[in-house]
Design a protein around this motif. Structure first.
Motif, PDB file in Angstrom:
ATOM      1  N   MET A   2       0.838  -1.186   0.000  1.00 28.29           N
ATOM      2  CA  MET A   2       0.000   0.000   0.000  1.00 28.29           C
ATOM      3  C   MET A   2       0.887   1.254   0.000  1.00 28.29           C
ATOM      4  SD  MET A   2      -2.757   0.618   3.013  1.00 28.29           S
ATOM      5  CE  MET A   2      -1.584   0.084   4.252  1.00 28.29           C
ATOM      6  N   THR A   3       0.575   2.221  -0.840  1.00 29.26           N
ATOM      7  CA  THR A   3       1.316   3.480  -0.846  1.00 29.26           C
ATOM      8  C   THR A   3       0.714   4.404   0.201  1.00 29.26           C
ATOM      9  OG1 THR A   3       1.717   3.238  -3.203  1.00 29.26           O
ATOM     10  CG2 THR A   3       2.077   5.416  -2.267  1.00 29.26           C
ATOM     11  N   ILE A  11      -5.460  13.625  -1.479  1.00 27.46           N
ATOM     12  CA  ILE A  11      -6.013  12.274  -1.588  1.00 27.46           C
ATOM     13  C   ILE A  11      -7.504  12.339  -1.884  1.00 27.46           C
ATOM     14  CG2 ILE A  11      -4.270  11.287  -0.056  1.00 27.46           C
ATOM     15  CD1 ILE A  11      -6.477  11.155   2.126  1.00 27.46           C
ATOM     16  N   LYS A  53      -6.005   2.292   4.051  1.00 32.58           N
ATOM     17  CA  LYS A  53      -6.619   1.388   3.064  1.00 32.58           C
ATOM     18  C   LYS A  53      -7.773   2.047   2.321  1.00 32.58           C
ATOM     19  CE  LYS A  53      -5.623  -2.582   5.990  1.00 32.58           C
ATOM     20  NZ  LYS A  53      -6.190  -3.450   7.006  1.00 32.58           N
ATOM     21  N   TYR A  55      -8.081   5.313   0.915  1.00 30.31           N
ATOM     22  CA  TYR A  55      -7.907   6.471   0.039  1.00 30.31           C
ATOM     23  C   TYR A  55      -6.947   6.148  -1.091  1.00 30.31           C
ATOM     24  CZ  TYR A  55      -3.455   7.191   2.512  1.00 30.31           C
ATOM     25  OH  TYR A  55      -2.212   7.027   3.040  1.00 30.31           O
ATOM     26  N   LYS A  56      -6.933   7.037  -2.082  1.00 29.88           N
ATOM     27  CA  LYS A  56      -5.904   6.954  -3.116  1.00 29.88           C
ATOM     28  C   LYS A  56      -5.299   8.343  -3.279  1.00 29.88           C
ATOM     29  CE  LYS A  56      -8.865   7.694  -7.155  1.00 29.88           C
ATOM     30  NZ  LYS A  56      -9.301   7.202  -8.439  1.00 29.88           N
TER      31      LYS A  56
END
Length: 63
Positions: A2-3, A11, A53, A55-56
């Motif tokens: 995971m980044t 985000i 876990k 968000y992007k």
């Protein structure tokens, strides 16, 4: 793997909500939601906590 976002990153989470990362914790980030243009219309708190876990990263402050 995971980044994990860094302070200053933008985000996206939930249904298109966006914010600027203010603090990075072990399992989550604290996000400033006032970044969104329509923030005043959403009637939300200015800050929220988002699990890594959930968000992007849409823009990295490092770029």
């Amino acid at each position: 793997m995971m980044t994990i976002a860094e302070v200053g990153d933008i985000i996206e989470f939930k249904d298109g909500l966006q914010g600027i990362v203010e603090k990075v914790n072990e399992n989550s980030v604290i996000v400033d939601l006032t970044y969104m243009e329509d923030f005043d219309e959403l009637e939300m708190e200015e800050k929220t906590v988002i699990n890594h876990k959930r968000y992007k990263i849409i823009h990295s402050a490092a770029e």
